[in-house]
Design an enzyme around this catalytic site. Structure first.
Site, PDB file in Angstrom:
ATOM      1  N   CYS A   1     -10.151  -5.070   0.255  1.00  0.00           N
ATOM      2  CA  CYS A   1     -11.202  -4.244   0.536  1.00  0.00           C
ATOM      3  C   CYS A   1     -12.189  -4.433  -1.061  1.00  0.00           C
ATOM      4  CB  CYS A   1     -10.783  -2.840   0.373  1.00  0.00           C
ATOM      5  SG  CYS A   1     -10.254  -2.114  -1.181  1.00  0.00           S
TER       6      CYS A   1
ATOM      7  N   ASN B   1       0.934  -1.058  -0.004  1.00  0.00           N
ATOM      8  CA  ASN B   1       0.133  -0.007  -0.149  1.00  0.00           C
ATOM      9  C   ASN B   1       0.834   1.191   0.073  1.00  0.00           C
ATOM     10  OD1 ASN B   1       0.499  -0.840   2.686  1.00  0.00           O
ATOM     11  ND2 ASN B   1      -1.099   0.321   3.472  1.00  0.00           N
TER      12      ASN B   1
ATOM     13  N   GLU C   1      -3.174  -4.824  -3.171  1.00  0.00           N
ATOM     14  CA  GLU C   1      -3.530  -5.642  -4.251  1.00  0.00           C
ATOM     15  C   GLU C   1      -3.559  -5.027  -5.648  1.00  0.00           C
ATOM     16  OE1 GLU C   1      -4.764  -4.909  -1.290  1.00  0.00           O
ATOM     17  OE2 GLU C   1      -6.048  -6.310  -0.497  1.00  0.00           O
TER      18      GLU C   1
ATOM     19  N   CYS D   1     -10.554  -3.370  -4.388  1.00  0.00           N
ATOM     20  CA  CYS D   1      -9.680  -4.420  -4.755  1.00  0.00           C
ATOM     21  C   CYS D   1     -10.336  -5.861  -5.401  1.00  0.00           C
ATOM     22  CB  CYS D   1      -8.680  -4.766  -3.760  1.00  0.00           C
ATOM     23  SG  CYS D   1      -7.481  -3.494  -3.096  1.00  0.00           S
TER      24      CYS D   1
END
Ligand code: THU
Length: 132
Positions: free
Chosen positions: A94, A44, A57, A97
């Protein structure tokens, strides 16, 4: 190309999570995707303008696509700083993603660090949006 198993893909995700730029959330995430062109990783990347943060991701998926990979067979995700008491909800990808996975890796297995079972994208995002 050798075919990494779930544990080696998770190892790559964990190593990449150490590179996370997460000064705001202090929540480091790593991802690794297995493709016909090898393994691609992401972490991230946050921004002071919070809405611009990138998830691990999507960084990994974008990296694979940019390298010309088109067949993504597995995705490993790790959340180094997840609270153990939250269990799976504290560590699953999430919604955004999941939508990316549906588009770019619909058949992929999804391995979530600490979870013994394998997930499928369609199971993580039932009834996901697709253009006809
Ligand atoms: N994050 C990811 O990298 N992947 C997910 O699927 C969920 C959230 C990141 C975004 C942000 O940098 C931090 O985790 C806290 O939400």
């Amino acid at each position: 190309m050798s075919s990494p198993n779930a544990e080696s893909l998770l190892t790559a995700a964990r190593a990449t999570a150490l590179h996370a730029h997460a000064p705001y959330s202090r929540f480091r995430v790593g991802a690794a995707v297995l493709t016909e062109r090898g393994v691609f990783t992401g972490c991230n990347v946050e921004n002071a303008s919070y809405g611009l943060c990138l998830c691990a991701e999507r960084v990994a998926l974008g990296s694979a696509i940019a390298a010309g990979a088109r067949r993504i067979s597995a995705i490993a995700v790790t959340c180094l700083d997840a609270r153990a008491d939250l269990g799976l909800p504290g560590r699953t990808p999430c919604g955004a993603c999941r939508q990316w996975m549906l588009e770019l890796a619909p058949e992929a297995e999804v391995w979530i660090d600490g979870e013994p079972r394998v997930f499928r994208v369609a199971e993580l995002l039932p009834h996901g949006f697709q253009l006809a």
